[in-house]
Scaffold this motif. Structure first.
Motif, PDB file in Angstrom:
ATOM      1  N   ALA A  24       0.810  -1.218   0.000  1.00  0.00           N
ATOM      2  CA  ALA A  24       0.000   0.000   0.000  1.00  0.00           C
ATOM      3  C   ALA A  24       0.842   1.266   0.000  1.00  0.00           C
ATOM      4  CB  ALA A  24      -0.931   0.001   1.213  1.00  0.00           C
ATOM      5  N   ALA A  25       2.080   1.201   0.492  1.00  0.00           N
ATOM      6  CA  ALA A  25       2.956   2.377   0.551  1.00  0.00           C
ATOM      7  C   ALA A  25       3.544   2.698  -0.823  1.00  0.00           C
ATOM      8  CB  ALA A  25       4.070   2.139   1.565  1.00  0.00           C
ATOM      9  N   GLU A  26       4.316   3.774  -0.873  1.00  0.00           N
ATOM     10  CA  GLU A  26       4.876   4.216  -2.147  1.00  0.00           C
ATOM     11  C   GLU A  26       6.011   3.318  -2.629  1.00  0.00           C
ATOM     12  OE1 GLU A  26       6.048   8.259  -1.779  1.00  0.00           O
ATOM     13  OE2 GLU A  26       3.995   9.028  -1.660  1.00  0.00           O
ATOM     14  N   ARG A  27       6.640   2.585  -1.704  1.00  0.00           N
ATOM     15  CA  ARG A  27       7.736   1.697  -2.091  1.00  0.00           C
ATOM     16  C   ARG A  27       7.726   0.465  -1.202  1.00  0.00           C
ATOM     17  NH1 ARG A  27      12.203   2.409   1.461  1.00  0.00           N
ATOM     18  NH2 ARG A  27      12.079   4.285   2.768  1.00  0.00           N
ATOM     19  N   ILE A  28       8.375  -0.585  -1.672  1.00  0.00           N
ATOM     20  CA  ILE A  28       8.486  -1.786  -0.856  1.00  0.00           C
ATOM     21  C   ILE A  28       9.466  -1.521   0.283  1.00  0.00           C
ATOM     22  CG2 ILE A  28       7.966  -3.275  -2.821  1.00  0.00           C
ATOM     23  CD1 ILE A  28      10.931  -4.018  -2.916  1.00  0.00           C
ATOM     24  N   LEU A  29       9.422  -2.331   1.299  1.00  0.00           N
ATOM     25  CA  LEU A  29      10.281  -2.180   2.483  1.00  0.00           C
ATOM     26  C   LEU A  29      10.282  -0.733   2.980  1.00  0.00           C
ATOM     27  CD1 LEU A  29      13.254  -4.326   1.146  1.00  0.00           C
ATOM     28  CD2 LEU A  29      11.640  -5.010   2.926  1.00  0.00           C
ATOM     29  N   PRO A  30       9.110  -0.189   3.296  1.00  0.00           N
ATOM     30  CA  PRO A  30       9.033   1.229   3.678  1.00  0.00           C
ATOM     31  C   PRO A  30       9.781   1.570   4.955  1.00  0.00           C
ATOM     32  CG  PRO A  30       6.939   0.104   4.071  1.00  0.00           C
ATOM     33  CD  PRO A  30       7.789  -0.841   3.295  1.00  0.00           C
ATOM     34  N   ALA A  31      10.127   0.577   5.783  1.00  0.00           N
ATOM     35  CA  ALA A  31      10.800   0.863   7.051  1.00  0.00           C
ATOM     36  C   ALA A  31      12.318   0.920   6.921  1.00  0.00           C
ATOM     37  CB  ALA A  31      10.418  -0.193   8.095  1.00  0.00           C
ATOM     38  N   VAL A  32      12.869   0.619   5.738  1.00  0.00           N
ATOM     39  CA  VAL A  32      14.318   0.614   5.564  1.00  0.00           C
ATOM     40  C   VAL A  32      14.718   1.785   4.672  1.00  0.00           C
ATOM     41  CG1 VAL A  32      14.295  -1.891   5.778  1.00  0.00           C
ATOM     42  CG2 VAL A  32      14.364  -0.848   3.500  1.00  0.00           C
ATOM     43  N   THR A  35       2.978  -1.248  -6.034  1.00  0.00           N
ATOM     44  CA  THR A  35       3.014  -0.337  -4.896  1.00  0.00           C
ATOM     45  C   THR A  35       1.828   0.623  -4.978  1.00  0.00           C
ATOM     46  OG1 THR A  35       4.498   1.135  -6.125  1.00  0.00           O
ATOM     47  CG2 THR A  35       5.508  -0.478  -4.655  1.00  0.00           C
ATOM     48  N   GLN A  36       1.576   1.317  -3.863  1.00  0.00           N
ATOM     49  CA  GLN A  36       0.417   2.211  -3.758  1.00  0.00           C
ATOM     50  C   GLN A  36      -0.862   1.474  -4.170  1.00  0.00           C
ATOM     51  OE1 GLN A  36       2.283   5.581  -6.072  1.00  0.00           O
ATOM     52  NE2 GLN A  36       1.579   6.750  -4.297  1.00  0.00           N
ATOM     53  N   ALA A  37      -0.927   0.220  -3.783  1.00  0.00           N
ATOM     54  CA  ALA A  37      -2.075  -0.619  -4.114  1.00  0.00           C
ATOM     55  C   ALA A  37      -2.733  -1.083  -2.821  1.00  0.00           C
ATOM     56  CB  ALA A  37      -1.638  -1.816  -4.964  1.00  0.00           C
ATOM     57  N   ARG A  38      -3.907  -0.558  -2.538  1.00  0.00           N
ATOM     58  CA  ARG A  38      -4.607  -0.904  -1.301  1.00  0.00           C
ATOM     59  C   ARG A  38      -5.600  -2.025  -1.555  1.00  0.00           C
ATOM     60  NH1 ARG A  38      -9.163   0.781   1.482  1.00  0.00           N
ATOM     61  NH2 ARG A  38      -9.700   2.285  -0.163  1.00  0.00           N
ATOM     62  N   VAL A  39      -5.524  -3.056  -0.729  1.00  0.00           N
ATOM     63  CA  VAL A  39      -6.411  -4.207  -0.859  1.00  0.00           C
ATOM     64  C   VAL A  39      -7.717  -3.926  -0.120  1.00  0.00           C
ATOM     65  CG1 VAL A  39      -6.727  -6.650  -0.304  1.00  0.00           C
ATOM     66  CG2 VAL A  39      -4.493  -5.819  -1.084  1.00  0.00           C
ATOM     67  N   THR A  40      -8.839  -4.135  -0.805  1.00  0.00           N
ATOM     68  CA  THR A  40     -10.150  -3.910  -0.185  1.00  0.00           C
ATOM     69  C   THR A  40     -10.862  -5.214   0.161  1.00  0.00           C
ATOM     70  OG1 THR A  40     -11.182  -3.757  -2.375  1.00  0.00           O
ATOM     71  CG2 THR A  40     -10.472  -1.687  -1.333  1.00  0.00           C
ATOM     72  N   GLU A  41     -10.451  -6.314  -0.480  1.00  0.00           N
ATOM     73  CA  GLU A  41     -11.088  -7.597  -0.198  1.00  0.00           C
ATOM     74  C   GLU A  41     -10.217  -8.732  -0.714  1.00  0.00           C
ATOM     75  OE1 GLU A  41     -15.341  -9.985  -0.945  1.00  0.00           O
ATOM     76  OE2 GLU A  41     -14.862  -8.153  -2.073  1.00  0.00           O
ATOM     77  N   VAL A  42     -10.187  -9.820   0.044  1.00  0.00           N
ATOM     78  CA  VAL A  42      -9.557 -11.057  -0.424  1.00  0.00           C
ATOM     79  C   VAL A  42     -10.676 -12.056  -0.691  1.00  0.00           C
ATOM     80  CG1 VAL A  42      -7.957 -12.925   0.105  1.00  0.00           C
ATOM     81  CG2 VAL A  42      -7.454 -10.608   0.902  1.00  0.00           C
ATOM     82  N   ARG A  43     -10.719 -12.547  -1.930  1.00  0.00           N
ATOM     83  CA  ARG A  43     -11.756 -13.498  -2.315  1.00  0.00           C
ATOM     84  C   ARG A  43     -11.150 -14.868  -2.551  1.00  0.00           C
ATOM     85  NH1 ARG A  43     -14.182  -9.891  -7.061  1.00  0.00           N
ATOM     86  NH2 ARG A  43     -13.811 -11.873  -8.148  1.00  0.00           N
ATOM     87  N   LEU A  49      -8.532  -4.817  -5.453  1.00  0.00           N
ATOM     88  CA  LEU A  49      -7.821  -3.593  -5.094  1.00  0.00           C
ATOM     89  C   LEU A  49      -8.762  -2.396  -5.085  1.00  0.00           C
ATOM     90  CD1 LEU A  49      -4.567  -4.074  -7.217  1.00  0.00           C
ATOM     91  CD2 LEU A  49      -4.986  -4.728  -4.838  1.00  0.00           C
ATOM     92  N   ALA A  50      -8.343  -1.350  -4.359  1.00  0.00           N
ATOM     93  CA  ALA A  50      -9.188  -0.166  -4.210  1.00  0.00           C
ATOM     94  C   ALA A  50      -9.379   0.574  -5.534  1.00  0.00           C
ATOM     95  CB  ALA A  50      -8.574   0.774  -3.175  1.00  0.00           C
ATOM     96  N   ASP A  51      -8.412   0.467  -6.452  1.00  0.00           N
ATOM     97  CA  ASP A  51      -8.536   1.166  -7.735  1.00  0.00           C
ATOM     98  C   ASP A  51      -9.395   0.410  -8.748  1.00  0.00           C
ATOM     99  OD1 ASP A  51      -6.936  -0.947  -8.459  1.00  0.00           O
ATOM    100  OD2 ASP A  51      -5.194   0.257  -9.020  1.00  0.00           O
ATOM    101  N   GLY A  52     -10.016  -0.683  -8.305  1.00  0.00           N
ATOM    102  CA  GLY A  52     -10.861  -1.470  -9.195  1.00  0.00           C
ATOM    103  C   GLY A  52     -10.165  -2.654  -9.821  1.00  0.00           C
ATOM    104  N   GLY A  53      -8.852  -2.730  -9.681  1.00  0.00           N
ATOM    105  CA  GLY A  53      -8.108  -3.849 -10.242  1.00  0.00           C
ATOM    106  C   GLY A  53      -8.335  -5.128  -9.459  1.00  0.00           C
TER     107      GLY A  53
END
Length: 443
Positions: free
Chosen positions: A224-232, A253-261, A267-271
């Motif tokens: 969901a963040a702008e890059r992978i490994l956001p804490a490093v 990246t920047q991909a928010r999950v809204t449901e797992v089927r 994804l939130a963007d419709g994907g």
């Protein structure tokens, strides 16, 4: 010899949680105090064996046999002069200084140990963390977390079964049938994605000739963040991103999950990402049973708030270490991160300070030191940054040296539990048997 149940008068130290920190603490206190009959030391855990949590992604991918690396709690306790009690903690009574354990059941539902209480004089909570699904629909039903070795083994079995099913079915492999989506690109998710890319292709090469790895096998990493490994550091994240792209792991990246089927991830963007298997590694929280347990102060993610000496704010006889502890050090705005090195440092601190507490001496404050980060992409590469080793500056490392550093962390954990000689002998035995075993666990 382990102290008997009926001995009285000795200080009772109870450690709840047999992860890396809890087991290290119980082992060293058993050797230091239990052996000399200066205290009762008891470790409580709901599992019967321990495996180092950073290895779980290798168990899930099939590149590591859990049976070769698991530590049997009961045998280890006997060897190191502490007691092991199986059970899941469900309650705390600070008035009577007891913790409550649920009954433990076998695979057939029969009771093995009853509901019972365990008394303490000093209690250490080291119960780690669990997956935080943030209330996302479908996660509990259709995704697998990697909090425990049982979950990692279950995922690996489902992966092998999915590949066998695809190989033996009458029709061609369907789109998405052998796709795996890993949600959360922290260290666990990123390392798992790389390891799965390698092991799935090795499994396919062992006679599953109806599976075309280039066409049928796909690993997707979602963050969901702008890059992978956001804490490093950003440079380390960029290096890992380049390596994943090179080997063919799709990263979103920047991909928010809204449901797992059952058939994939929305994804939130419709994907939509078609997926046979979904791993949720997007966040952690302390176990729900800790919320306000015994009237102790907790955070919204169930962590126990502790002082600079790792004692809980409302009871100096109760400590918390590792992922379940919330500590903000003076001069900082953020808590000590839920990382293996933090848990190791806190366990090392308590090994020295619990005897001081028993003697009535004041405890010095705990100080966390960040030594950097290492990310292993299996046989593809290992990258990392070491902090403060060269005139206070950070040093970026990669390749063989980084891989050796990564492996040395596990050896340090083994040495803390078993000593130098047993760790060396175990390493030699594994090196010899590795030559006669498949590179990927197939059963």
């Amino acid at each position: 010899m382990v102290p008997g149940e009926n001995e009285v008068g000795l200080h009772r130290i109870v450690v709840v949680g047999g992860g890396a920190a809890g087991l290290q603490l119980a082992t060293k206190l058993g050797d230091k105090l239990g052996r000399r009959r200066k205290a009762h030391v008891t470790l409580v855990d709901r599992a019967r064996t321990h495996i180092w949590k950073p290895l779980l992604h290798e168990v899930a991918a099939g590149s590591l046999d859990v049976g070769h690396h698991a530590v049997d709690y009961l045998h280890h306790a006997h060897e190191h002069h502490f007691r092991y009690r199986i059970g899941e903690m469900t309650g705390l009574d600070r008035g009577t200084r007891t913790i409550q354990l649920a009954a433990s059941l076998d695979s057939e539902g029969r009771e093995v140990t009853p509901v019972r209480d365990i008394a303490y004089d000093t209690l250490v909570m080291a119960v780690g963390s669990t997956t935080n699904d943030f209330g996302t629909p479908g996660v509990k039903e259709h995704a697998i977390a990697l909090d425990t070795q049982d979950q990692a083994v279950r995922f690996q079995q489902r992966l092998i079964n999915a590949m066998l099913r695809a190989h033996t079915q009458t029709g061609p492999v369907r789109p998405g049938q052998l796709h795996v989506t890993v949600i959360g690109a922290g260290a666990t998710g990123t390392e798992l994605a790389a390891e799965l890319h390698r092991t799935t292709r090795q499994v396919a090469s062992t006679g599953l000739d109806r599976i075309d790895p280039a066409k049928d096998l796909k690993i997707t990493l979602v963050e969901a963040a702008e890059r992978i490994l956001p804490a490093v550091p950003a440079r380390l994240s960029g290096e890992v991103m380049a390596l994943l792209s090179k080997i063919g792991v799709e990263v979103r990246t920047q991909a928010r999950v809204t449901e797992v089927r059952a058939d994939g991830v929305q994804l939130a963007d419709g994907g939509f990402i078609p997926s046979e298997l979904v791993v949720w590694a997007a966040g952690v929280k302390a176990p729900p049973f800790l919320k306000d347990i015994g009237g102790l102060e907790t955070t919204r993610t169930n962590q126990l708030v502790v002082t600079q000496t790792l004692q809980t704010t409302r009871d100096p006889d109760i400590f918390a270490i590792g992922d379940c502890a919330y500590l903000v050090e003076p001069g900082t705005d953020t808590p000590v991160p839920p990382r293996a090195q933090a848990a190791h440092q806190q366990a090392s601190y308590l090994i020295k300070q619990i005897p001081n507490k028993m003697a009535g001496r004041a405890l010095p404050p705990f100080k966390y030191r960040d030594f950097g980060s290492l990310v292993s992409l299996g046989e593809y590469s290992t990258v990392g940054n070491l902090m403060g080793f060269i005139q206070g500056k950070n040093m970026f490392i990669a390749g063989l040296f980084a891989r050796m550093m990564y492996r040395s962390l596990y050896k340090m954990h083994e040495q803390a539990l078993h000593g130098t000689w047993k760790t060396a002998l175990d390493a030699l035995a594994r090196a010899l048997t590795r030559r006669t075993e498949p590179r990927v666990k197939l059963h």
